[in-house]
Each structure stands twice: as structure tokens, then as C-alpha cells.
Motif scaffolding. Structure first.
Motif, PDB file in Angstrom:
ATOM      1  N   PHE A 196      15.179  -1.580   5.826  1.00 25.35           N
ATOM      2  CA  PHE A 196      14.660  -0.722   6.894  1.00 25.35           C
ATOM      3  C   PHE A 196      13.915   0.486   6.323  1.00 25.35           C
ATOM      4  O   PHE A 196      12.900   0.914   6.876  1.00 25.35           O
ATOM      5  N   ALA A 197      14.423   1.039   5.231  1.00 31.30           N
ATOM      6  CA  ALA A 197      13.727   2.175   4.616  1.00 31.30           C
ATOM      7  C   ALA A 197      12.332   1.756   4.153  1.00 31.30           C
ATOM      8  O   ALA A 197      11.355   2.481   4.346  1.00 31.30           O
TER       9      ALA A 197
ATOM     10  N   HIS B 139      10.116   1.258   7.121  1.00 33.09           N
ATOM     11  CA  HIS B 139       9.744   2.572   7.667  1.00 33.09           C
ATOM     12  C   HIS B 139       8.646   3.213   6.811  1.00 33.09           C
ATOM     13  O   HIS B 139       7.669   3.748   7.344  1.00 33.09           O
ATOM     14  N   ARG B 140       8.792   3.140   5.499  1.00 31.31           N
ATOM     15  CA  ARG B 140       7.757   3.715   4.619  1.00 31.31           C
ATOM     16  C   ARG B 140       6.411   3.031   4.850  1.00 31.31           C
ATOM     17  O   ARG B 140       5.360   3.645   4.713  1.00 31.31           O
TER      18      ARG B 140
ATOM     19  N   ALA C   8       8.691   0.160  10.836  1.00 32.56           N
ATOM     20  CA  ALA C   8       9.970   0.384  11.528  1.00 32.56           C
ATOM     21  C   ALA C   8      10.023   1.831  11.979  1.00 32.56           C
ATOM     22  O   ALA C   8       9.586   2.735  11.250  1.00 32.56           O
ATOM     23  N   ALA C   9      10.564   2.047  13.178  1.00 28.12           N
ATOM     24  CA  ALA C   9      10.578   3.396  13.742  1.00 28.12           C
ATOM     25  C   ALA C   9      11.516   4.320  12.977  1.00 28.12           C
ATOM     26  O   ALA C   9      11.252   5.513  12.860  1.00 28.12           O
ATOM     27  N   GLN C  10      12.613   3.770  12.458  1.00 31.75           N
ATOM     28  CA  GLN C  10      13.614   4.598  11.791  1.00 31.75           C
ATOM     29  C   GLN C  10      13.863   4.094  10.371  1.00 31.75           C
ATOM     30  O   GLN C  10      13.708   2.897  10.105  1.00 31.75           O
ATOM     31  N   GLU C  11      14.256   4.992   9.498  1.00 36.06           N
ATOM     32  CA  GLU C  11      14.449   4.576   8.098  1.00 36.06           C
ATOM     33  C   GLU C  11      15.784   3.899   7.858  1.00 36.06           C
ATOM     34  O   GLU C  11      16.006   3.324   6.792  1.00 36.06           O
ATOM     35  N   ARG C  12      16.692   3.977   8.825  1.00 37.14           N
ATOM     36  CA  ARG C  12      17.931   3.217   8.673  1.00 37.14           C
ATOM     37  C   ARG C  12      18.393   2.714  10.034  1.00 37.14           C
ATOM     38  O   ARG C  12      17.906   3.166  11.076  1.00 37.14           O
ATOM     39  N   SER C  13      19.312   1.789  10.008  1.00 34.01           N
ATOM     40  CA  SER C  13      19.763   1.164  11.234  1.00 34.01           C
ATOM     41  C   SER C  13      21.257   0.889  11.116  1.00 34.01           C
ATOM     42  O   SER C  13      21.679   0.067  10.312  1.00 34.01           O
TER      43      SER C  13
ATOM     44  N   GLN D  71      16.307   1.724  16.892  1.00 37.43           N
ATOM     45  CA  GLN D  71      15.395   1.156  15.893  1.00 37.43           C
ATOM     46  C   GLN D  71      14.390   0.228  16.574  1.00 37.43           C
ATOM     47  O   GLN D  71      14.720  -0.466  17.550  1.00 37.43           O
TER      48      GLN D  71
END
Ligand code: SF4
Length: 241
Positions: free
Chosen positions: A83-84, A87-88, A92-97, A104
Motif C-alpha cells: 500500500f505504501a 500510495h507513492r 492508493a489513497a492512503q499509505e497503509r491499510s 482506503q
């Protein structure tokens, strides 16, 4: 068949006795850190964009990750990495889930596992991999991605096997898995017309490999964030996302 129908059918699959027993035992026993949470304890459907140009193919849900939260890569260390990276890359909307209701959102991406139930030691048998393969085939046929991004050798082999079953042309000798490996799988003529969405231009689906985001790889430095970004960047570029 729609993705919703597929997800519903996957979620009640009991084809692999060993994995059914394991996913349910883990769910019943739980882990002290998650004592206040009910476990999903069932197969994990694919998740994300229904018409994603980029399909991430993982290995299998983690016993206390996806098998707990009910969503692929959600709530485990491997998920933190993927996810990170997504996101980068702006995917993905968030860097973690951490849980399935965390807001997310994936953009242009879908994630699915080659094997949909958590296996002991994260290692499904050959028979279990074969039993689960039709679910990946059905998902690929419905989503029609331009790129398969395979996390690890098992996902790579599952993607190639899926391509063969769907009648795509796979180069010979079979492309070998490696970090950053790239194979072009050409589609038969009749599978090439993707209507007004205009996806799969050039009549091909690309397969890109990455070392799996498991702790075994990330904690030893075999896979670094920069390496993951590079392989994901290639996949995203080929997918046009
Ligand atoms: Fe069904 Fe796949 Fe789970 Fe086996 S691993 S029980 S085929 S969903």
C-alpha cells in the motif's frame, strides 16, 4: 457473471480441506493483539478497481492479515509495503491499510491473490494452487487488465498458467521470474477488442514480476522500497496508470 457474483462465490469456497481447516482454526483462536476483533476466516476476494488496467497478483492472504480483516493485504506487514508503494505511485489513497473500513481506495489498480485462503507457513500446495486457479482466471476475464504485477515466483507462475488457460500466447521457453522481469503475453485476435474502453492496446497483456513484499524479503533487504517502486513503476507505465 459479474465481479459481485464472483466475489460471493469465492467467499464460500471450501474446495481445499487443509486450507479450510487452517483458516477457520486461526479465526477461532485469533491472536491476543486482535482479541477484540472478529476474524473473517474465509476466502479473500479480489479488491479494488473493477476495471483496473493494473492487477496486482499476490500469493495468499496472511493468517492474521487478510484472513482477519477480510480484505487482501489489509492489516499485515506485507500490506504495509504494497500500500505504501501504491500510495507513492499515486495509485492508493492512503499509505497503509489496517481494516476494511479504513477509507482506503485504489485508483486504476486491483489486488487479487493466486490462492484465496491463508495457508499454513504461507505455502499452499500444488494441489491447492491448482484448485484456486479458476478464481483468478474468472477475475482476469472480468477485469481485463493490461498488466499483471506478480508478487513472487508463485504469483508469477500462477499468472503464466492463467494466461495459458485463457488461450493467450506465452513465450517459449517460459519467461523466468525475477525482480523486474517483464514478459509480453499476446492475446488471440478475438480477445483483443476491448470495446470503447480501448484497453489492451497492441493485443498484449504485460506480466511484470517483483520480489514478494513478505517480511522475509523486506526485513533482510532483499527487497527495498526503491526496488519495489521501480518494478511497480514499470507496471504502472505499461498499464497507463
Ligand atoms: Fe477455495 Fe481457493 Fe480457498 Fe481452496 S484456496 S478453498 S480453491 S478459495
Amino acid at each position: 457473471r459479474t465481479l459481485t457474483q464472483l466475489d460471493a462465490r469465492v467467499s464460500v469456497c471450501r474446495a481445499c480441506p487443509r486450507l479450510v481447516a487452517w483458516r477457520e482454526e486461526v479465526a477461532a483462536t485469533g491472536r491476543r493483539a486482535y482479541a477484540d476483533q472478529p476474524y473473517w476466516g474465509r476466502p479473500i476476494a479480489g479488491w479494488g478497481d473493477a476495471h483496473a488496467p493494473l492487477l496486482v497478483v499476490g500469493l495468499a492472504p496472511a493468517a492474521h492479515g487478510g484472513n482477519r480483516t477480510g480484505r487482501v493485504f489489509t492489516g499485515d506487514r506485507s500490506g504495509d509495503w504494497i500500500f505504501a508503494a501504491l500510495h507513492r505511485a499515486g495509485l492508493a489513497a492512503q499509505e497503509r491499510s489496517d481494516h476494511a473500513g479504513d477509507g482506503q481506495r485504489l485508483d486504476g489498480v486491483r489486488i487479487a491473490a493466486a490462492v484465496r485462503c491463508a495457508p499454513p507457513d504461507n505455502l499452499p500446495s500444488g494441489q491447492e494452487r491448482a484448485a484456486c486457479a479458476p478464481w483468478l482466471d474468472a477475475e482476469v476475464q472480468l477485469v481485463r487488465p493490461r498488466v499483471l504485477f506478480a508478487l513472487g515466483g508463485i504469483a508469477w507462475d500462477a499468472s503464466l498458467a492463467c494466461a495459458r488457460r485463457l488461450g493467450w500466447n506465452v513465450p517459449r521457453p517460459a519467461p523466468r521470474f525475477g525482480h523486474g522481469a517483464h514478459a509480453v503475453l499476446t492475446l488471440p485476435q478475438e480477445d483483443d477488442d476491448d470495446g470503447e474502453r480501448g484497453r489492451r492496446r497492441g493485443g498484449a497483456v504485460h506480466l511484470v514480476g517483483s520480489y514478494h513484499v513478505s517480511q522475509q524479503n523486506t526485513s533482510t533487504g532483499r527487497l527495498t522500497a526503491a526496488m519495489l517502486d521501480e518494478a511497480l513503476g514499470l507496471a504502472a507505465q505499461l498499464a497507463g496508470v
